[in-house]
Each structure stands twice: as structure tokens, then as C-alpha cells.
Write a protein that holds these residues in place. Structure first.
Motif, short mmCIF file in Angstrom:
data_model
loop_
_atom_site.label_atom_id
_atom_site.label_comp_id
_atom_site.label_asym_id
_atom_site.label_seq_id
_atom_site.Cartn_x
_atom_site.Cartn_y
_atom_site.Cartn_z
N GLU A 178 0.83 -1.21 0.00
CA GLU A 178 0.00 0.00 0.00
C GLU A 178 0.86 1.26 0.00
O GLU A 178 0.54 2.25 -0.67
CB GLU A 178 -0.92 -0.01 1.22
CG GLU A 178 -1.95 1.11 1.22
CD GLU A 178 -2.94 0.99 2.37
OE1 GLU A 178 -3.64 1.98 2.64
OE2 GLU A 178 -3.01 -0.09 2.99
N ASP A 179 1.98 1.21 0.72
CA ASP A 179 2.89 2.36 0.75
C ASP A 179 3.55 2.57 -0.61
O ASP A 179 3.78 3.71 -1.04
CB ASP A 179 3.97 2.15 1.82
CG ASP A 179 3.41 2.15 3.23
OD1 ASP A 179 2.38 2.82 3.45
OD2 ASP A 179 3.97 1.46 4.10
N LYS A 182 1.18 4.41 -2.86
CA LYS A 182 1.10 5.84 -2.55
C LYS A 182 2.26 6.61 -3.17
O LYS A 182 2.15 7.81 -3.45
CB LYS A 182 1.09 6.05 -1.04
CG LYS A 182 -0.19 5.55 -0.36
CD LYS A 182 -0.11 5.72 1.15
CE LYS A 182 -1.37 5.20 1.84
NZ LYS A 182 -1.29 5.31 3.31
N LEU A 183 3.38 5.93 -3.39
CA LEU A 183 4.57 6.55 -4.00
C LEU A 183 4.58 6.39 -5.52
O LEU A 183 5.57 6.73 -6.17
CB LEU A 183 5.83 5.92 -3.40
CG LEU A 183 6.07 6.13 -1.90
CD1 LEU A 183 7.24 5.30 -1.42
CD2 LEU A 183 6.31 7.62 -1.61
N ASP A 184 3.51 5.86 -6.07
CA ASP A 184 3.38 5.64 -7.52
C ASP A 184 4.42 4.67 -8.06
O ASP A 184 4.80 4.74 -9.24
CB ASP A 184 3.47 6.97 -8.28
CG ASP A 184 2.30 7.89 -7.98
OD1 ASP A 184 1.18 7.37 -7.80
OD2 ASP A 184 2.51 9.11 -7.91
N ASN A 188 -2.48 0.56 -7.50
CA ASN A 188 -3.35 0.22 -6.39
C ASN A 188 -4.08 -1.08 -6.68
O ASN A 188 -4.76 -1.21 -7.70
CB ASN A 188 -4.35 1.36 -6.16
CG ASN A 188 -5.29 1.11 -5.01
OD1 ASN A 188 -6.24 0.36 -5.14
ND2 ASN A 188 -5.01 1.74 -3.88
#
Length: 249
Positions: A178-179, A182-184, A188
């Protein structure tokens, strides 16, 4: 453990185990051209796994090779989805399993090409060309089964019922994924699953197939928890390296 290592490893394990399983059909296709087609798909999977293992070994930084990661881990250390390790079954079951995985990979690699990690993006771009063929080939066959005899239609419906509960496992996340999203760095997984299901629904509607009503899904993918079939695959897969340590071709 490094989240990027876990993520890269799960992609490598998916294609290694799927390639090993599909390779069992070499020489057993219904006719020569189809036999070669499925064998080529299995080889594509193994090529993808090799690229992901190489990168995973670089991330890990322990001096291991792609062969070490592929052949010398314990059962609980493999992070593949359970769908990849299921038996091939009859031809409808085999083709539907590859189709489900092809739809997943096509969406995954399309998004992964946008990754801020240049290595992941490059592997995805190279692999996407292969996956587009996998999708076209398997969906063409599924359409023929769906529009064929009562026997072919029954086998295809049975395959959907057999495999559907394992499909969510493709989208299970590894620790820290998931992290990364968030950093692309990675897409997702929830969005991937939604887009996958939409694609499946559209395809099924086209050929008159129904998605199972049950929402039950098998748990354990990406956690080292496997089906009862996995140990047999691993025994065959690791035999040479375990019997003749450090053998090389």
C-alpha cells in the motif's frame, strides 16, 4: 523485509509457478498448433519470472541469483497467488485459468509501465506484448467453448465455478504494498481488481456467461499459505537444484 522486494517477488512467483504448471501440458495439446501455443505461453511466463527474479535479487542485495530465488526457497516463502498452482484440469479449465490471469496481467502491466521505478516499468512494457497475445488466444477459445456444443458449454460453466473463488487472490497485497502504491511505484490493487472484474463482466456478457453469485473467496494468497497441490509442484521444480547443488547449464 523490503516492500519492493516482496512485491517483485510475488510477480516472479506468479509467473514461475504458472509456467511450471502450464508446462505440464507440453506434448498433450488437442492438436499440434495449440500444443505449441500453450507451451509458448508457459515459456513467456518463465521469461517474465526470470526478469522479476533478477530485479528482486538486486533489491535484496545478498549476492543471490535469480536461480537461488526461484529454486532454493521453502514453501512458505513463495508469494504466488493460489490460482497459479491449481491443477490444469480439462481444457476448458486450463484456458479459463490462463484467461483470468491474462486479463489481470494486461491491466497490471499497463499500469506498471507508469511506475516511477524504471526497472519495473521496463519489465512491464516488455511483458505486456506477450500478455496481449495470451488474452487474445484464450478468449478466442473461450468464445468457441461458449458457442459450441452442450458439452463444451457445460465444461466452461464448470470451470467458472471451480476457479472463481481463487481469482481475488491475484489482488492480495504483500506487506508494504500500500505504501508503494502511494509513492506511484506500483498500482493500487483495489483499483486493479475493480478494473479486472469490469473487463470479465464485459467479456462474459459478450459470450453469454454468468459470473457466480457467491462472494466467497479463498484466503491465503501472498502469505505463504498454499493449496495442497503446491508441495508437489515444488518437489518437481526444485529437484535438480536440491539433488545437484550449484548445477549450471
Amino acid at each position: 523485509m523490503n516492500p519492493l522486494f516482496n512485491y517483485t517477488l510475488k510477480l516472479a512467483d506468479d509467473t514461475l509457478i504458472f509456467g511450471q504448471r502450464l508446462g505440464e501440458l507440453c506434448g498433450q495439446g488437442p492438436y499440434l498448433e495449440e500444443d505449441i501455443a500453450l507451451t509458448n505461453i508457459a515459456l513467456d511466463y518463465l521469461g517474465q519470472s526470470n526478469n522479476f527474479y533478477k530485479y528482486a535479487a538486486q533489491i535484496q542485495g545478498e549476492g543471490k541469483s535469480e536461480d537461488d530465488l526461484a529454486f532454493l526457497r521453502l514453501e512458505k516463502e513463495y508469494l504466488n497467488c493460489q490460482l497459479s498452482e491449481l491443477p490444469n484440469g480439462d481444457y476448458a479449465n486450463t484456458l479459463l485459468k490462463v484467461y483470468f490471469f491474462a486479463v489481470y496481467q494486461r491491466i497490471l502491466y499497463t499500469e506498471l509501465m507508469k511506475s516511477s521505478d524504471e526497472q519495473l516499468a521496463a519489465i512491464a512494457e516488455k511483458s505486456l506484448k506477450e500478455v496481449k497475445y495470451h488474452y487474445t488466444h484464450t478468449f478466442t477459445w473461450i468464445k468457441m467453448f461458449a458457442g459450441g456444443t452442450d458439452e463444451s458449454k457445460t465444461r466452461l460453466r464448470n470451470a467458472v465455478e471451480n476457479l472463481w473463488e481463487y481469482t481475488a487472490g491475484m489482488f492480495a497485497e504483500t506487506p508494504g504494498e500500500e505504501d508503494l502504491a502511494k509513492l506511484d511505484i506500483v498500482p493500487n490493487s483495489k483499483n486493479l481488481h475493480e478494473n479486472w472484474r469490469k473487463n470479465i463482466e464485459e467479456d462474459f456478457q459478450t459470450i453469454g456467461l454468468q459470473i457466480p453469485e457467491s462472494d466467497f473467496m479463498q484466503k491465503g494468497s501472498r502469505t505463504g499459505y498454499h493449496t495442497e497441490y503446491f508441495g508437489y509442484i515444488l518437489c518437481e521444480l526444485q529437484y535438480m537444484q536440491r539433488t545437484y547443488p550449484n548445477c549450471a547449464w
